[in-house]
Write a protein that holds these residues in place. Structure first.
Motif, mmCIF file in Angstrom:
data_model
loop_
_atom_site.group_PDB
_atom_site.id
_atom_site.type_symbol
_atom_site.label_atom_id
_atom_site.label_comp_id
_atom_site.label_asym_id
_atom_site.label_seq_id
_atom_site.Cartn_x
_atom_site.Cartn_y
_atom_site.Cartn_z
ATOM 1 N N PRO A 159 0.831 -1.208 0.000
ATOM 2 C CA PRO A 159 0.000 0.000 0.000
ATOM 3 C C PRO A 159 0.864 1.256 0.000
ATOM 4 O O PRO A 159 1.926 1.293 0.604
ATOM 5 N N GLN A 160 0.389 2.273 -0.706
ATOM 6 C CA GLN A 160 1.156 3.512 -0.818
ATOM 7 C C GLN A 160 1.206 4.231 0.524
ATOM 8 O O GLN A 160 0.321 4.089 1.360
ATOM 9 N N LYS A 161 2.262 5.035 0.713
ATOM 10 C CA LYS A 161 2.406 5.806 1.937
ATOM 11 C C LYS A 161 1.328 6.880 1.997
ATOM 12 O O LYS A 161 0.854 7.353 0.979
ATOM 13 N N ALA A 162 0.962 7.247 3.222
ATOM 14 C CA ALA A 162 -0.062 8.269 3.408
ATOM 15 C C ALA A 162 0.397 9.592 2.804
ATOM 16 O O ALA A 162 1.567 9.959 2.892
ATOM 17 N N LYS A 163 -0.527 10.302 2.189
ATOM 18 C CA LYS A 163 -0.224 11.585 1.583
ATOM 19 C C LYS A 163 -0.731 12.707 2.483
ATOM 20 O O LYS A 163 -1.720 12.549 3.205
ATOM 21 N N PRO A 164 -0.072 13.868 2.455
ATOM 22 C CA PRO A 164 -0.531 14.985 3.291
ATOM 23 C C PRO A 164 -1.885 15.499 2.835
ATOM 24 O O PRO A 164 -2.243 15.406 1.660
ATOM 25 N N ILE A 165 -2.625 16.053 3.778
ATOM 26 C CA ILE A 165 -3.920 16.658 3.470
ATOM 27 C C ILE A 165 -3.678 18.122 3.112
ATOM 28 O O ILE A 165 -3.170 18.888 3.928
ATOM 29 N N PRO A 166 -3.984 18.531 1.885
ATOM 30 C CA PRO A 166 -3.656 19.897 1.459
ATOM 31 C C PRO A 166 -4.558 20.934 2.118
ATOM 32 O O PRO A 166 -5.653 20.629 2.595
ATOM 33 N N MET A 167 -4.087 22.160 2.118
ATOM 34 C CA MET A 167 -4.868 23.298 2.603
ATOM 35 C C MET A 167 -4.483 24.513 1.780
ATOM 36 O O MET A 167 -3.294 24.764 1.552
ATOM 37 N N LEU A 207 -11.688 22.187 15.015
ATOM 38 C CA LEU A 207 -11.623 20.745 15.256
ATOM 39 C C LEU A 207 -11.249 20.002 13.976
ATOM 40 O O LEU A 207 -10.459 19.049 13.992
ATOM 41 N N HIS A 208 -11.799 20.447 12.861
ATOM 42 C CA HIS A 208 -11.480 19.822 11.567
ATOM 43 C C HIS A 208 -10.021 20.074 11.192
ATOM 44 O O HIS A 208 -9.308 19.159 10.748
ATOM 45 N N ILE A 209 -9.556 21.305 11.402
ATOM 46 C CA ILE A 209 -8.175 21.649 11.059
ATOM 47 C C ILE A 209 -7.193 20.909 11.962
ATOM 48 O O ILE A 209 -6.110 20.501 11.513
ATOM 49 N N GLU A 210 -7.541 20.728 13.220
ATOM 50 C CA GLU A 210 -6.659 19.989 14.123
ATOM 51 C C GLU A 210 -6.499 18.533 13.676
ATOM 52 O O GLU A 210 -5.417 17.949 13.817
ATOM 53 N N THR A 211 -7.566 17.950 13.132
ATOM 54 C CA THR A 211 -7.472 16.588 12.588
ATOM 55 C C THR A 211 -6.491 16.554 11.424
ATOM 56 O O THR A 211 -5.651 15.653 11.332
ATOM 57 N N ASP A 212 -6.564 17.549 10.546
ATOM 58 C CA ASP A 212 -5.628 17.634 9.423
ATOM 59 C C ASP A 212 -4.199 17.847 9.924
ATOM 60 O O ASP A 212 -3.246 17.310 9.357
ATOM 61 N N MET A 213 -4.066 18.640 10.976
ATOM 62 C CA MET A 213 -2.737 18.910 11.529
ATOM 63 C C MET A 213 -2.078 17.621 12.007
ATOM 64 O O MET A 213 -0.913 17.355 11.709
ATOM 65 N N ARG A 214 -2.821 16.809 12.760
ATOM 66 C CA ARG A 214 -2.260 15.558 13.269
ATOM 67 C C ARG A 214 -1.907 14.605 12.133
ATOM 68 O O ARG A 214 -0.875 13.923 12.175
ATOM 69 N N ALA A 241 -2.170 28.200 10.849
ATOM 70 C CA ALA A 241 -0.777 28.506 10.510
ATOM 71 C C ALA A 241 0.114 27.288 10.699
ATOM 72 O O ALA A 241 1.045 27.052 9.916
ATOM 73 N N ARG A 242 -0.154 26.491 11.734
ATOM 74 C CA ARG A 242 0.645 25.287 11.991
ATOM 75 C C ARG A 242 0.471 24.261 10.878
ATOM 76 O O ARG A 242 1.453 23.651 10.424
ATOM 77 N N VAL A 243 -0.756 24.072 10.404
ATOM 78 C CA VAL A 243 -0.996 23.125 9.310
ATOM 79 C C VAL A 243 -0.221 23.550 8.066
ATOM 80 O O VAL A 243 0.439 22.730 7.410
ATOM 81 N N LEU A 244 -0.285 24.822 7.737
ATOM 82 C CA LEU A 244 0.414 25.304 6.549
ATOM 83 C C LEU A 244 1.928 25.231 6.718
ATOM 84 O O LEU A 244 2.658 25.001 5.754
ATOM 85 N N ALA A 245 2.416 25.397 7.949
ATOM 86 C CA ALA A 245 3.847 25.258 8.195
ATOM 87 C C ALA A 245 4.291 23.811 7.982
ATOM 88 O O ALA A 245 5.368 23.545 7.428
#
Length: 296
Positions: A49-57, A192-199, A253-257
């Motif tokens: 299986p392919q490696k997990a890809k980042p969730i874009p923003m 809450l949604h953005i924090e899920t993407d951050m993790r 800002a953390r997600v985009l960083a």
């Protein structure tokens, strides 16, 4: 005759399911990996299986801060931004600080008195649009968030003529008491949604570190310290415990960083990856010419 017919019916009742079962397990139509022969090595079914890809923003647009008056910590000072060609301009800037001659005593500085100050685009080093304000008495930079700007630490300065020491660092956003309860609820759900993407993006970044212990320690340390840094930055934002505006934007800002770091890693890997070596075609084999016949 009746006995013979009954016997044939009895035999067929058991023979038909057995044949069907035999065809199900050994039929030639079974797909590889689905009851048939194992998928051959190298086939799609055998690949890992392919490696997990980042969730874009998508980074916040500059338009979210143009034409608004933003206050530091939603309470003091004022900055208004306008469009100036492809860049921005500071249309208004007033700063609050403390007197140089009497530390602890408040002071106020009207910086530009209605004259626009150029804000030069300086790329997206942390995933957000960054602008540099070349103010002679107090140069500073800021990153554009959704309806806010973030001025990093390290820009404290003195306005000697006004006897005022100022530090513009912090989140500049809407006045704290103007954020409605409805909007506060919407922002909480968004956070809450953005924090899920951050993790999720943190785990992807960590996986890119592989077995590099130094990188793993650095990435994990940054993520572990994020919550306390967010709390330190946001605790002074006006009515933050009611609406959570600062927490939302700092998390964004953390997600985009994180995405910026992943992009930098990808680019670096592309730079160091050697180009594919093209195999030279083999020269066609030349049949050996027969040896000349000896002279007669």
């Amino acid at each position: 005759m009746r006995v013979l017919v009954a016997a044939l019916v009895f035999v067929m009742a058991f023979a038909v399911p057995a044949m069907a079962q035999l065809m199900l397990h050994n039929g030639t139509d079974a797909a590889p990996g689905e009851g048939g022969e194992p998928a051959p090595a190298g086939s799609d079914a055998a690949q890992e299986p392919q490696k997990a890809k980042p969730i874009p923003m998508k980074p916040p647009a500059d338009d979210s801060v143009i034409g608004q008056t933003l206050l530091r910590d939603g309470a003091v000072g004022a900055i208004a931004l306008s469009r100036q060609g492809k860049d921005l301009a500071v249309a208004k800037l007033s700063l609050e600080g403390e007197e140089i001659s009497k530390p602890g005593e408040p002071c106020h500085v009207e910086v530009n008195a209605g004259l626009p100050i150029a804000a030069r685009f300086d790329g997206r080093p942390m995933g957000l649009s960054r602008y540099q304000v070349d103010l002679q008495a107090c140069p500073f930079s800021f990153d554009v968030l959704e309806g806010a700007i973030l001025i990093p630490k390290g820009h404290a300065c003195d306005f000697a003529a006004a006897d005022c020491h100022v530090d513009p660092a912090g989140l500049w956003g809407p006045q704290g008491n103007t954020i409605s309860q409805t909007r506060a609820h919407e922002m909480e759900q968004t956070r809450l949604h953005i924090e899920t993407d951050m993790r999720a993006n943190f785990r992807v970044l960590l996986s890119h570190a592989g077995k590099d212990k130094a990188s793993i320690k650095r990435i994990a340390g940054e993520q572990a310290g994020f919550s306390s840094e967010r709390e330190t930055l946001c605790h002074s934002y006006a009515l933050e415990s009611v609406h959570g505006f600062c927490a939302l934007e700092i998390t964004r800002a953390r997600v985009l960083a994180l995405l910026a770091q992943l992009g930098a890693i990808s680019n670096k890997q592309d730079e160091v990856r050697p180009p594919p070596v093209k195999k030279k075609p083999r020269p066609p084999s030349v049949a050996a010419e027969p040896a000349p016949a000896p002279p007669q």
